[in-house]
Design an enzyme around this catalytic site. Structure first.
Site, PDB file in Angstrom:
ATOM      1  NE  ARG A 148      24.429  22.030  40.482  1.00 46.67           N
ATOM      2  CZ  ARG A 148      24.506  22.034  39.311  1.00 46.67           C
ATOM      3  NH1 ARG A 148      23.998  20.731  38.876  1.00 46.67           N
ATOM      4  NH2 ARG A 148      25.210  22.644  38.358  1.00 46.67           N
ATOM      5  CB  THR A 149      22.540  28.226  43.207  1.00 45.62           C
ATOM      6  OG1 THR A 149      23.735  27.331  43.333  1.00 45.62           O
ATOM      7  CG2 THR A 149      22.309  28.975  44.548  1.00 45.62           C
ATOM      8  CE  LYS A 191      17.057  49.218  30.260  1.00 46.20           C
ATOM      9  NZ  LYS A 191      15.627  49.620  30.625  1.00 46.20           N
ATOM     10  CG  HIS A 197      27.950  28.998  47.177  1.00 44.30           C
ATOM     11  ND1 HIS A 197      26.390  29.055  47.274  1.00 44.30           N
ATOM     12  CD2 HIS A 197      27.871  28.509  45.660  1.00 44.30           C
ATOM     13  CE1 HIS A 197      25.781  28.629  46.359  1.00 44.30           C
ATOM     14  NE2 HIS A 197      26.615  28.284  45.285  1.00 44.30           N
TER      15      HIS A 197
HETATM   16  C1  NCD Z   1      29.265  26.331  42.746  1.00 47.32           C
HETATM   17  C2  NCD Z   1      29.311  27.652  42.393  1.00 47.32           C
HETATM   18  O1  NCD Z   1      28.646  28.359  41.893  1.00 47.32           O
HETATM   19  O2  NCD Z   1      30.223  28.237  43.102  1.00 47.32           O
HETATM   20  N1  NCD Z   1      28.065  25.442  42.110  1.00 47.32           N
HETATM   21  C3  NCD Z   1      26.996  25.703  42.629  1.00 47.32           C
HETATM   22  O3  NCD Z   1      26.296  26.462  43.274  1.00 47.32           O
HETATM   23  N2  NCD Z   1      26.308  24.449  43.058  1.00 47.32           N
HETATM   24  C4  NCD Z   1      30.315  25.280  42.229  1.00 47.32           C
HETATM   25  C5  NCD Z   1      31.031  25.590  40.804  1.00 47.32           C
HETATM   26  O4  NCD Z   1      30.293  26.238  40.016  1.00 47.32           O
HETATM   27  O5  NCD Z   1      31.877  24.789  40.412  1.00 47.32           O
END
Ligand code: NCD
Length: 302
Positions: free
Chosen positions: A51-52, A80, A129
């Site tokens: 998703r991100t 590397k 995040h």
């Molecule tokens: C989350 C993450 O990467 O922290 N995912 C995301 O970016 N939507 C949550 C997760 O991985 O559980």
């Protein structure tokens, strides 16, 4: 030049303006369709993501811009032995803005110190995040109409879940937000969250999801973060500690929202997906609008 490393890098007013911009993008996408023509976003992903990364790429394409980057550390020069500081100096010559995900806490901060372009932290280890938090805030504000006067339950892996840490950091700035932290004792929020971020705010730590359900306006479910466990046996013991199903949903308010940053494993049964209170797939769409808004703001194009 501005970066987004933590959700606190924007003031509450700036955040409100950013969410307004995201809502306007949702309503009038054509107005923004060419704003980033000639601009490049670099996606530097040293850790898996669906998703991100894709939502950043979709966001830049929706703005008429281009995307370059890598999706795994082993397909980049990190394999590397190149440092993050060197990589970002190089990428600054190729792109106008970058989104970075890294397994190490603080990697995005390190990058921002040497970067010639805005750096967006797309997840640094178990730490923060912030763009998921922007997504969560936009989802809550759009569907609930407010970010204040809410009781939010955060459930699952509160220890390693960086989305939880960022969201708590962001929500303590709004009036009358109550936190119900639902986890097994081993997966409680880190001490610094309890003792510094939540100090003086209204929060409780519980283990029982059913008991918490009736009082919640928002339920934020999370995945047990397998990749951050030191010991597989502990993961196996805790992975299914909470499973949200129809029976538990029947205990909730009629207008409670269920959010989840995704990916989901077992913690939300698919039978909940059709419940009108399930907002986790809508949340994905909001994630694109808010990343569009963020790119525009950091590039000073809106
Ligand atoms: C989350 C993450 O990467 O922290 N995912 C995301 O970016 N939507 C949550 C997760 O991985 O559980």
């Amino acid at each position: 030049m501005r970066h987004l490393i933590s959700p606190l890098d924007f003031s509450v007013e700036e955040l409100s303006d950013l969410l307004d911009l995201a809502n306007d993008i949702e309503k009038n996408p054509e107005t923004y369709a060419h704003k980033c023509e000639g601009k490049k976003l670099a996606t530097l992903f040293y850790e898996p993501s669906t998703r991100t990364r894709l939502s950043f790429e979709a966001a830049m394409h929706n703005l008429g811009g281009n995307v370059i980057g890598f999706a795994t550390a082993d397909s980049s020069s990190a394999a590397k032995g190149e440092s993050v500081s060197d990589t970002i100096r190089i990428v600054s010559c190729y792109a106008d803005i970058c989104a970075m995900r890294h397994p190490k806490e603080g990697a995005a901060t390190v990058a921002s110190l040497k970067s010639g372009i805005p750096v967006i932290n797309a997840g640094d280890g178990g730490h923060q995040h912030p763009t998921q938090t922007l997504t969560d805030l936009l989802t809550i504000r759009s569907l609930k109409g407010r970010l204040d006067h809410i009781t939010i339950g955060l459930c699952g892996d509160l220890k390693f879940g960086r989305t939880v840490h960022s969201l708590i950091n962001a929500l303590v700035r709004y009036e009358d937000v109550k936190f119900v932290l639902i986890s097994p004792p081993e997966l409680r929020v880190p001490d610094y969250i309890r003792e510094e971020v939540l100090k003086g705010f209204d929060f409780e730590e519980v283990t029982d999801l059913e008991q918490a359900m009736p009082k919640l306006d928002i339920l934020y479910m999370t995945r047990v973060q397998k990749e951050r466990f030191f010991n597989e046996d502990d993961y196996i013991r805790m992975k299914d500690c909470y499973i949200l199903d129809k029976a538990k949903m029947s205990l909730a308010k009629e207008d409670m929202l269920v959010l989840h940053p995704l990916p989901r494993v077992n913690e939300i049964s698919v039978e909940v997906d059709d419940d009108p209170r399930a907002a986790y797939f809508k949340q994905v769409q909001y994630g694109v609008y808010v990343r569009m808004a963020l790119i525009l703001r950091l590039l000073e194009l809106a």
